[in-house]
Design a protein around this motif. Structure first.
Motif, mmCIF file in Angstrom:
data_model
loop_
_atom_site.group_PDB
_atom_site.id
_atom_site.type_symbol
_atom_site.label_atom_id
_atom_site.label_comp_id
_atom_site.label_asym_id
_atom_site.label_seq_id
_atom_site.Cartn_x
_atom_site.Cartn_y
_atom_site.Cartn_z
ATOM 1 N N GLY A 129 16.515 -9.874 3.140
ATOM 2 C CA GLY A 129 15.736 -10.225 1.563
ATOM 3 C C GLY A 129 15.546 -8.708 0.955
ATOM 4 N N THR A 130 14.823 -8.712 0.014
ATOM 5 C CA THR A 130 14.555 -7.538 -0.914
ATOM 6 C C THR A 130 14.097 -6.355 -0.230
ATOM 7 O OG1 THR A 130 14.576 -9.081 -2.791
ATOM 8 C CG2 THR A 130 14.013 -6.879 -3.041
ATOM 9 N N VAL A 131 14.738 -5.398 -0.218
ATOM 10 C CA VAL A 131 14.201 -4.088 0.323
ATOM 11 C C VAL A 131 14.293 -2.919 -0.961
ATOM 12 C CG1 VAL A 131 14.618 -2.048 1.823
ATOM 13 C CG2 VAL A 131 15.263 -4.469 2.663
ATOM 14 N N VAL A 132 13.112 -2.237 -1.413
ATOM 15 C CA VAL A 132 12.987 -1.307 -2.415
ATOM 16 C C VAL A 132 12.778 -0.080 -1.612
ATOM 17 C CG1 VAL A 132 11.601 -0.710 -4.638
ATOM 18 C CG2 VAL A 132 11.995 -3.276 -3.888
ATOM 19 N N GLU A 133 13.697 0.724 -1.943
ATOM 20 C CA GLU A 133 13.613 2.333 -1.746
ATOM 21 C C GLU A 133 12.613 2.994 -2.772
ATOM 22 O OE1 GLU A 133 17.318 3.860 -0.941
ATOM 23 O OE2 GLU A 133 17.621 2.577 0.972
ATOM 24 N N VAL A 134 11.527 3.588 -2.466
ATOM 25 C CA VAL A 134 10.768 4.257 -3.446
ATOM 26 C C VAL A 134 10.693 5.576 -3.346
ATOM 27 C CG1 VAL A 134 8.298 4.235 -4.626
ATOM 28 C CG2 VAL A 134 9.179 2.081 -3.498
ATOM 29 N N GLU A 135 10.973 6.372 -4.433
ATOM 30 C CA GLU A 135 11.170 7.872 -4.390
ATOM 31 C C GLU A 135 9.652 8.407 -4.762
ATOM 32 O OE1 GLU A 135 14.008 9.336 -3.350
ATOM 33 O OE2 GLU A 135 14.934 7.463 -3.240
ATOM 34 N N ARG A 136 9.607 9.476 -4.139
ATOM 35 C CA ARG A 136 8.448 10.184 -4.432
ATOM 36 C C ARG A 136 7.909 10.284 -6.020
ATOM 37 N NH1 ARG A 136 9.398 16.410 -2.631
ATOM 38 N NH2 ARG A 136 10.584 15.016 -0.837
ATOM 39 N N GLY A 137 6.534 10.107 -6.109
ATOM 40 C CA GLY A 137 5.929 9.994 -7.393
ATOM 41 C C GLY A 137 6.184 8.590 -8.024
ATOM 42 N N ASP A 138 7.056 7.667 -7.528
ATOM 43 C CA ASP A 138 7.197 6.209 -8.154
ATOM 44 C C ASP A 138 5.898 5.529 -7.944
ATOM 45 O OD1 ASP A 138 9.370 7.235 -9.314
ATOM 46 O OD2 ASP A 138 10.709 6.090 -7.909
ATOM 47 N N ASP A 139 5.829 4.440 -8.572
ATOM 48 C CA ASP A 139 4.664 3.562 -8.423
ATOM 49 C C ASP A 139 4.819 2.582 -7.486
ATOM 50 O OD1 ASP A 139 2.687 1.757 -8.930
ATOM 51 O OD2 ASP A 139 2.995 1.421 -11.010
ATOM 52 N N LEU A 153 9.595 4.152 1.725
ATOM 53 C CA LEU A 153 8.832 5.308 1.099
ATOM 54 C C LEU A 153 9.616 6.555 1.641
ATOM 55 C CD1 LEU A 153 5.121 4.738 1.200
ATOM 56 C CD2 LEU A 153 6.583 3.900 -0.504
ATOM 57 N N ALA A 154 10.296 7.221 0.606
ATOM 58 C CA ALA A 154 10.737 8.600 0.749
ATOM 59 C C ALA A 154 9.590 9.674 1.222
ATOM 60 C CB ALA A 154 11.670 8.977 -0.343
ATOM 61 N N PRO A 155 10.045 10.523 1.801
ATOM 62 C CA PRO A 155 8.939 11.815 1.945
ATOM 63 C C PRO A 155 8.469 12.240 0.624
ATOM 64 C CG PRO A 155 10.924 12.139 3.257
ATOM 65 C CD PRO A 155 11.409 10.954 2.383
ATOM 66 N N GLY A 156 7.202 12.595 0.567
ATOM 67 C CA GLY A 156 6.730 13.091 -0.727
ATOM 68 C C GLY A 156 5.211 12.326 -0.800
ATOM 69 N N THR A 157 4.886 12.566 -2.304
ATOM 70 C CA THR A 157 3.451 12.122 -2.399
ATOM 71 C C THR A 157 3.417 11.143 -3.613
ATOM 72 O OG1 THR A 157 2.411 14.362 -1.942
ATOM 73 C CG2 THR A 157 1.176 12.877 -3.626
ATOM 74 N N TYR A 158 2.660 10.093 -3.526
ATOM 75 C CA TYR A 158 2.705 8.925 -4.416
ATOM 76 C C TYR A 158 1.162 8.816 -5.128
ATOM 77 C CZ TYR A 158 7.039 7.897 -2.154
ATOM 78 O OH TYR A 158 8.343 8.189 -1.464
ATOM 79 N N PRO A 159 1.236 8.431 -6.437
ATOM 80 C CA PRO A 159 -0.131 8.305 -6.964
ATOM 81 C C PRO A 159 -0.992 7.076 -6.377
ATOM 82 C CG PRO A 159 1.692 7.620 -8.409
ATOM 83 C CD PRO A 159 2.363 8.055 -7.106
ATOM 84 N N GLY A 160 -2.077 7.354 -6.169
ATOM 85 C CA GLY A 160 -3.276 6.295 -5.930
ATOM 86 C C GLY A 160 -3.882 6.165 -7.375
ATOM 87 N N ASN A 161 -4.840 5.166 -7.454
ATOM 88 C CA ASN A 161 -5.099 4.283 -6.684
ATOM 89 C C ASN A 161 -4.436 2.895 -6.390
ATOM 90 O OD1 ASN A 161 -7.371 5.927 -5.740
ATOM 91 N ND2 ASN A 161 -8.695 4.931 -7.629
ATOM 92 N N PRO A 181 3.127 11.757 9.239
ATOM 93 C CA PRO A 181 3.691 10.898 8.228
ATOM 94 C C PRO A 181 4.121 11.959 6.849
ATOM 95 C CG PRO A 181 1.290 10.129 8.894
ATOM 96 C CD PRO A 181 1.513 11.349 9.767
ATOM 97 N N LEU A 182 4.998 11.690 6.484
ATOM 98 C CA LEU A 182 5.558 12.440 5.100
ATOM 99 C C LEU A 182 5.469 11.832 4.007
ATOM 100 C CD1 LEU A 182 8.853 13.974 6.920
ATOM 101 C CD2 LEU A 182 6.539 14.923 6.875
ATOM 102 N N SER A 183 5.155 10.504 3.968
ATOM 103 C CA SER A 183 4.854 10.008 2.866
ATOM 104 C C SER A 183 3.235 9.766 2.506
ATOM 105 C CB SER A 183 5.493 8.446 2.898
ATOM 106 O OG SER A 183 6.734 8.563 3.104
ATOM 107 N N THR A 184 2.828 10.258 1.416
ATOM 108 C CA THR A 184 1.421 10.416 1.226
ATOM 109 C C THR A 184 1.137 9.891 0.054
ATOM 110 O OG1 THR A 184 1.256 12.610 2.298
ATOM 111 C CG2 THR A 184 -0.550 12.052 1.008
ATOM 112 N N ILE A 185 -0.269 8.779 -0.052
ATOM 113 C CA ILE A 185 -0.508 8.136 -1.116
ATOM 114 C C ILE A 185 -1.840 8.882 -1.401
ATOM 115 C CG2 ILE A 185 -1.677 6.155 -1.836
ATOM 116 C CD1 ILE A 185 0.162 4.420 -0.007
#
Length: 259
Positions: A129-139, A153-161, A181-185
Motif C-alpha cells: 500500500g501507501t508508505v509515506v517517508e516524512v522528513e524532520r520538521g514536516d507535518d 519518520l526520519a531522525p529529527g524533531t516534528y512539530p506538535g500538537n 528513539p530518534l524521531s521526536t514529536i
C-alpha cells in the motif's frame, strides 16, 4: 515528504528500561520480535500468568535455527515463511499467522511449566500500500490523513500538537540502540481514529486516546491518558511517570512508568 510504494525501513528496538541492539527489519525481511515472560503492568486485563525465566529462553520458529532471549526476554527471528509459524519451546508451542513477506510482528508470550500462551494477539505491521517517508520538521498529520497509511519518520524533531484522525495508520520512528528513539514529536499526540499503531517514537507531551484498538510499543512518552478499548502497550517508557489507562480492555506489558 516523500510518498512511495513499499517500505524500506530498518527498526532497532528498545528493551524494557535498557537499550538492546536487536533489530526488526520491517520491509527487508519477514521477522518477528518475540517477548517472553514480560512484566504485567497494573491495570492490564490479561489473565495469563507469565513464568519467571526471561534470559536465555530457547525456542525455534518454523524450521529455522533455535534462538535465545536476551536478558530482557526479547529475541528476534528473521526469514520467516508466510502462513502458520509455530514457535516451539520444547516443550510447548504457540502459533501465529504471517500474512505477507517482509512484514514485522510483535509476539508476546508467557512460558511456564512447559506451556506457551499468547498474552496479546500478535501485533502485525503490514507491508504494502501507501508508505509515506516524512522528513524532520514536516507535518505528520498531513502524511497520516488517509486510512491505512504507513508513516516512516526520519531522525529529527516534528512539530506538535498532532491529531491522528484516520484509522489504521502505522507510524514508525527511527531508533538508535545507544540513544533510543530518534524521531521526536514536540507536543501532544491525540489519537482519534481506531486501529492505529505507534512504534519507536518519542513524544515529549501527552499521548491521549479514546479510540479502540490502539497499539503503542517501544516508545518514550512523557505522559498518557488512554481510555479506548482493545489497547495494547508494549515496552514503552513513560518518562514523566504519569500514565493513566482506565480502559476496560487493555493489555499492558513491560512498560516503565506504569506500576
Amino acid at each position: 515528504m516523500r510518498r512511495v510504494l513499499g517500505a524500506v525501513v530498518v527498526m532497532v528496538l528498545a528493551g524494557c528500561g535498557e537499550r538492546t541492539p536487536i533489530a526488526g527489519r520491517f520491509g527487508e525481511v519477514t521477522s518477528a520480535v518475540v517477548v517472553v515472560n514480560p512484566v504485567i503492568n497494573q491495570g492490564s486485563t490479561t489473565s495469563v500468568v507469565p513464568g519467571s525465566a526471561r534470559s536465555g529462553v530457547s525456542f525455534r520458529a518454523a524450521d529455522l535455527a533455535p534462538v535465545e532471549t536476551d536478558s530482557t526476554g526479547l529475541a528476534l527471528v528473521e526469514e520467516l515463511p508466510t502462513g502458520t509459524v509455530t514457535l516451539d519451546f520444547n516443550p510447548g508451542t504457540s502459533s501465529f499467522q504471517v500474512v505477507q513477506e517482509k512484514e514485522l510482528y510483535d509476539v508476546v508470550v508467557a512460558y511456564r511449566d512447559g506451556r506457551v500462551q499468547q498474552i496479546i494477539p500478535p501485533v502485525r505491521y503490514p507491508i504494502g500500500g501507501t508508505v509515506v517517508e516524512v522528513e524532520r520538521g514536516d507535518d505528520i498529520a498531513q502524511a497520516a490523513a488517509s486510512d491505512n497509511t504507513i508513516i516512516v519518520l526520519a531522525p529529527g524533531t516534528y512539530p506538535g500538537n498532532l491529531e491522528l484522525r484516520a484509522a489504521g495508520v502505522l507510524i514508525f520512528g527511527a531508533w538508535s540502540p545507544e540513544d533510543g528513539p530518534l524521531s521526536t514529536i514536540e507536543g501532544n499526540v491525540t489519537v482519534l481514529g481506531g486501529g492505529n499503531r505507534i512504534r519507536g517514537v518519542k513524544i515529549n507531551g501527552r499521548l491521549t486516546s479514546n479510540a479502540n484498538n490502539l497499539s503503542v510499543s517501544f516508545s518514550d512518552i512523557a505522559s498518557a491518558t488512554i481510555t479506548g478499548n482493545g489497547v495494547s502497550l508494549l515496552r514503552n517508557r513513560f518518562t514523566a511517570g504519569q500514565a493513566s489507562v482506565p480502559s476496560s480492555n487493555a493489555v499492558l506489558v513491560d512498560n516503565v512508568g506504569i506500576p
